[in-house]
Design an enzyme around this catalytic site. Structure first.
Site, PDB file in Angstrom:
ATOM      1  N   THR A  17      -8.822   6.228  -2.531  1.00  0.00           N
ATOM      2  CA  THR A  17     -10.139   5.660  -2.694  1.00  0.00           C
ATOM      3  C   THR A  17     -11.094   6.811  -2.208  1.00  0.00           C
ATOM      4  O   THR A  17     -12.226   6.932  -2.991  1.00  0.00           O
ATOM      5  CB  THR A  17     -10.525   4.277  -1.770  1.00  0.00           C
ATOM      6  N   HIS A  22       0.632  -1.206  -0.092  1.00  0.00           N
ATOM      7  CA  HIS A  22      -0.196   0.101  -0.006  1.00  0.00           C
ATOM      8  C   HIS A  22       0.788   1.422  -0.035  1.00  0.00           C
ATOM      9  O   HIS A  22       0.150   2.280   0.109  1.00  0.00           O
ATOM     10  CB  HIS A  22      -0.799   0.093   1.337  1.00  0.00           C
ATOM     11  N   LYS A  64     -14.973   8.100  -4.486  1.00  0.00           N
ATOM     12  CA  LYS A  64     -16.172   8.329  -3.785  1.00  0.00           C
ATOM     13  C   LYS A  64     -16.625   9.696  -4.228  1.00  0.00           C
ATOM     14  O   LYS A  64     -17.786   9.824  -4.548  1.00  0.00           O
ATOM     15  CB  LYS A  64     -15.922   8.367  -2.387  1.00  0.00           C
ATOM     16  N   LYS A 109      -9.133  13.431   4.328  1.00  0.00           N
ATOM     17  CA  LYS A 109      -8.397  12.253   4.242  1.00  0.00           C
ATOM     18  C   LYS A 109      -7.307  12.504   5.553  1.00  0.00           C
ATOM     19  O   LYS A 109      -7.487  13.637   6.001  1.00  0.00           O
ATOM     20  CB  LYS A 109      -7.363  12.252   3.099  1.00  0.00           C
ATOM     21  N   ARG A 110      -6.527  11.350   5.836  1.00  0.00           N
ATOM     22  CA  ARG A 110      -5.697  11.421   6.918  1.00  0.00           C
ATOM     23  C   ARG A 110      -4.782  12.678   6.700  1.00  0.00           C
ATOM     24  O   ARG A 110      -4.516  12.955   5.620  1.00  0.00           O
ATOM     25  CB  ARG A 110      -4.825  10.244   7.130  1.00  0.00           C
ATOM     26  N   LYS A 125       0.247  14.134   1.230  1.00  0.00           N
ATOM     27  CA  LYS A 125      -1.068  14.516   0.863  1.00  0.00           C
ATOM     28  C   LYS A 125      -1.146  16.075   0.724  1.00  0.00           C
ATOM     29  O   LYS A 125      -2.054  16.319  -0.125  1.00  0.00           O
ATOM     30  CB  LYS A 125      -2.351  13.998   1.917  1.00  0.00           C
TER      31      LYS A 125
HETATM   32  C1  LIG Z   1     -12.276   6.962   1.951  1.00  0.00           C
HETATM   33  C2  LIG Z   1     -11.626   7.286   3.267  1.00  0.00           C
HETATM   34  C3  LIG Z   1     -10.348   7.365   3.583  1.00  0.00           C
HETATM   35  C4  LIG Z   1      -9.396   7.455   2.322  1.00  0.00           C
HETATM   36  O1  LIG Z   1      -9.457   8.866   1.632  1.00  0.00           O
HETATM   37  P1  LIG Z   1      -8.138   9.204   0.895  1.00  0.00           P
HETATM   38  O2  LIG Z   1      -8.441  10.453   0.030  1.00  0.00           O
HETATM   39  O3  LIG Z   1      -8.092   8.030  -0.546  1.00  0.00           O
HETATM   40  O4  LIG Z   1      -6.919   8.951   1.514  1.00  0.00           O
HETATM   41  C5  LIG Z   1     -10.003   7.892   4.532  1.00  0.00           C
HETATM   42  N1  LIG Z   1     -10.929   8.145   5.647  1.00  0.00           N
HETATM   43  C6  LIG Z   1     -12.137   7.797   5.637  1.00  0.00           C
HETATM   44  C7  LIG Z   1     -13.178   8.226   6.587  1.00  0.00           C
HETATM   45  C8  LIG Z   1     -12.786   7.409   4.257  1.00  0.00           C
HETATM   46  O5  LIG Z   1     -14.129   7.305   4.172  1.00  0.00           O
END
Ligand SMILES: *Cc1c(COP(=O)(O)O)cnc(C)c1O
Length: 766
Positions: A604, A314, A608, A497-498, A503
């Site tokens: 991911t 990952h 979404k 996101k984290r 990022k």
């Molecule tokens: C999808 C999701 C992530 C991942 O987000 P990235 O932008 O791909 O890092 C992290 N936290 C939550 C709560 C999510 O639903």
């Protein structure tokens, strides 16, 4: 079972009440029981080979709506509730969100379980039952603070199984108790399981914050996900946790194998273990230990395990690839040491390149390279997006690719559109039904048919109206839960996101500074913009916490500035989690996916957002590359350095080279006038006036002198691309068409597609 009779029956039996007299909490518990009854009545899928998906995290989110949908009773339950004047959304508010995960990797595992079940594949998840999660985030004085996030109530989704195993730690045996969460499959009559192991007597939540005695074992084994690893006790606890998970998990695998009447030396015919990142890697030596302990020869055991396990990588961030001191493993599980030495000996005998050794370093200071263990002793090694897999093959894991070219394969991530479209955006889902028929819910590729409506102004207007409604809904939740006012008429530009430097939330913050300075300089923006953040920072990650502080300070500064306030809003979701993601993502206009190219394995969140009709503003990194190919250049905004340029800079290729080995010289970029004023704003009197001067100065120095993830390299290009997107937003019809294309092309990113590919290429479960 007839829902129409059973639900009132439950209300009577539990509370002696009519449905309409029940409180939201009582209704939630009736629905929980109903759902559990229906799910546990479902058999496991059949199949001679079974998958076990081992993962340290499963970020599953609330389960009620999803399970109702999978069980095929969502509409019916909704109708019954509406009839008695109740709303499912209010009842769902009662449900605590399980705290079993952290970010993208854990959410991926959750989407995969959903898809495995939906496809009727014979597969279960294996993990740990953390009681207090990662942590609950609170903002105090514009800083993140952490507290335990307890989520397990007397009645929950957890089903005690009575199954127990003994895990042999160095200090003595510990009982692992198995709890299950049912995973009913949509479009099937079967259900999978998420197997979660727990200790017999878990410790209570710490009194203050999330600090606790790391050596209070075994009681603390399942307290927190990823306990602070900034000191040795914390790192050691992680090894204990990992061994607890994989030893109990391996015993479960062998127990079920024996129950099926299969001989141990046929393990690989009947079992696949997918190792999700390196946290479960010790399952390899543990299985070898158990098999040899039960009579297999070392050769047989190694062969069976190598044909059973498959590894998903990952990350290409070197610091995120786990390496444990052998002495930690010796302490936690001394019986693994001889097995690890044997596995290392075999790898060294076969491959002389020291870069591929399992155990590296001199005697007494040896470290175990978990990813190397996985690659030597797995049947498959996969990356999670096309670009990521290419980088693994050509640079990060090249020495391994040279040895095992056939093991390497790509499985571009996906998300379950059941949760991330059907449940979180029913308005858009029913518009899609009207346009392309309901078939997309089972076969997401059918979303492509939406392209036929790209010139249909009625459909485009509906898309815009739905987006506006989701923005109002989000504004309502913000007002209710965080006391923050959002302007739903503004552009919603969102990065959730984290929090991690790669990022580049800090680059987004530089844009905010740019806009603020423009406004202060008398230049009125094209239209009001809301910049929304949501992110947890790892408790020991100082720089990440400083970035949160910066964002919160910018919010405070701008909110108290009457000149800026009409045009620019900054807000940050407190305690970003799946529940918040489900509210935020459908309301997004511009999806910020701005990681430094080559550093985000896939992402991911990007998928979404796209499915919900947000337009991506991103670098050509991770799965953004595939999104860009699918939607075409008119329907995405890309900017910044490409991954190969970035990789060359890290390798020090180029004319000049800095002290840290890179040919990226931060000061050269800092001294560009357009950049310098943005970065220097971090230590301006305005910002120092609202923030912590030491934290802001640390951030400023780091950005100026180090900028490890090269925010200053891309920031000007980023500002230009973002301003272009915000300008284009003004042509509502053209923008709606971009939204439509994004939704239409998102079917490819269904995790049903991803899982079908895992099954075809790696698992072969049927
Ligand atoms: C999808 C999701 C992530 C991942 O987000 P990235 O932008 O791909 O890092 C992290 N936290 C939550 C709560 C999510 O639903």
């Amino acid at each position: 079972m007839d829902v129409k009779t059973r639900l009132p029956e439950l209300a009577q039996a539990r509370y002696g009440l009519e449905l309409s007299q029940c409180s939201d909490s009582q209704l939630y518990h009736c629905l929980l029981q109903l759902t559990q009854e229906l799910a546990s009545a479902r058999p496991a899928p059949s199949g001679d080979r079974k998958l076990y998906y081992f993962s340290a995290e499963f970020l599953i989110g609330k389960l009620l709506s999803n399970n109702l949908l999978a069980l095929g009773i969502y509409d019916e339950v909704n109708a019954i509730l509406t009839e008695c004047g109740r709303a499912l959304s209010a009842i769902e508010d009662v449900e605590p969100e399980p705290s079993l995960g952290n970010g993208g990797l854990g959410r991926l595992a959750a989407c995969f379980l959903d898809s495995i079940a939906a496809l009727g594949l014979n597969g279960d998840g294996v993990g740990l039952n953390y009681h207090y999660g990662l942590f609950e985030q609170k903002f105090q004085h514009n800083k993140q603070t952490e507290r335990p996030n307890p989520w397990i109530e007397d009645e929950s989704w957890l089903i005690p199984t009575g199954v127990e195993f003994e895990v042999p730690f160095g200090f003595g045996p510990v009982k692992a108790k198995l709890f299950d969460i049912a995973v009913p499959g949509a479009h099937t009559a079967t259900a999978g399981r998420l197997h979660l192991f727990d200790v017999e007597a878990p410790a209570p939540a710490p009194q203050e914050g999330i600090d606790f005695n790391k050596s209070d074992l075994p009681a603390r084994l399942t307290s927190f996900l990823y306990p602070d690893d900034s000191n040795e006790a914390g790192r050691l606890l992680r090894v204990y946790q990992q061994y607890f998970m994989v030893s109990a998990g391996a015993q479960l695998v062998l127990k079920e194998l024996e129950e099926r009447g299969c001989a141990l030396n046929t393990l690989s015919d009947h079992v696949v273990i997918q190792i999700n990142d390196t946290h479960p890697s010790m399952v390899i030596p543990e299985l070898v230990r158990l098999l040899t302990g039960r009579g297999l020869s070392m050769d047989e055991a190694v062969e069976q395990v190598s044909k059973t396990c498959a590894y998903t990588n990952h990350t290409i961030l070197a610091e995120a690839l786990e390496k444990w001191p052998l002495s930690f493993i010796e302490k936690a599980a001394p019986q693994l040491t001889p097995i690890l030495r044997e596995l290392d000996r075999r790898a060294k005998a076969a491959h002389t390149d020291p870069k591929v050794a399992v155990i590296q370093g001199e005697e007494g200071k040896e470290i175990v390279h978990m990813a190397h263990l996985d690659i030597h002793y797995s049947r498959s090694v996969n990356g999670v997006a096309a670009l990521h897999t290419e980088i693994l093959k050509n640079s990060e894991l090249k020495p391994f690719y040279d040895i095992y070219p056939a093991k390497f394969n790509n499985k571009t991530n996906g998300v379950t559109l059941r949760r991330w479209l059907e449940v979180c955006n029913p308005q858009l889902a029913s518009l899609l039904d009207e346009c392309v028929g309901r078939g997309w819910r089972r076969d997401p590729d059918q979303l492509n048919k939406l392209m036929e409506f790209a010139g249909d102004s009625a459909v485009l207007d509906r898309m815009l109206a739905i987006k506006a409604e989701k923005k109002r809904e989000l504004a309502d939740v913000f007002a209710r839960e965080q006391g923050i006012t959002l302007d739903p008429e503004s552009v919603f530009d969102i990065q959730v996101k984290r929090l991690h430097e790669y990022k580049r939330q800090q680059m987004n913050a530089l844009y905010v500074i740019h806009k603020y300075l423009e406004i202060k300089g008398g230049k009125t923006p094209q239209r009001p913009v809301t910049v929304l953040f949501g992110a947890k920072a790892a408790p020991a990650y100082v720089m990440a916490k400083h970035i949160i502080h910066l964002i919160l300070c910018l919010r405070k500064l701008i909110e108290s500035d009457p000149q800026a306030r009409p045009w620019l809003h900054v807000a940050m979701v407190e305690n970003y989690n799946v529940t918040w993601a489900e509210r935020v993502i459908p309301a997004c206009d511009i999806s910020e996916q701005i990681s430094l190219a080559s550093k985000e394995a896939s992402g991911t969140g990007n998928m979404k957002f796209m499915a919900n009709g947000a337009v991506t503003l991103g670098t050509l990194d991770g799965a953004n590359v595939e999104i860009a190919e699918l939607v075409g250049p008119d329907n995405i905004y890309t900017f910044g350095a490409k991954s190969d340029e970035v990789i060359r800079m890290y390798a020090g290729e180029g004319e000049k080279k800095g002290a840290d080995g890179r040919s990226y010289l931060p000061l050269d970029h800092y001294h560009r006038p357009a950049v310098e004023r943005l970065v220097d704003f971090l230590v301006s009197p305005e910002l120092l006036g609202v923030g912590d001067p030491a934290a802001l100065a640390t951030l400023w120095r780091d950005m100026k002198n180090k900028d490890w993830f090269m925010a200053m390299l891309d920031v000007e290009d980023y500002i230009a691309a973002r301003d272009r997107a915000i300008a284009d937003y003004g042509d509502r019809t053209a923008w709606a068409k971009k939204m439509l294309v994004n939704t239409a092309k998102s079917g490819y990113f269904s995790s049903d597609r991803t899982i079908a590919q895992y099954d075809r290429d790696i698992w072969q479960l049927k």
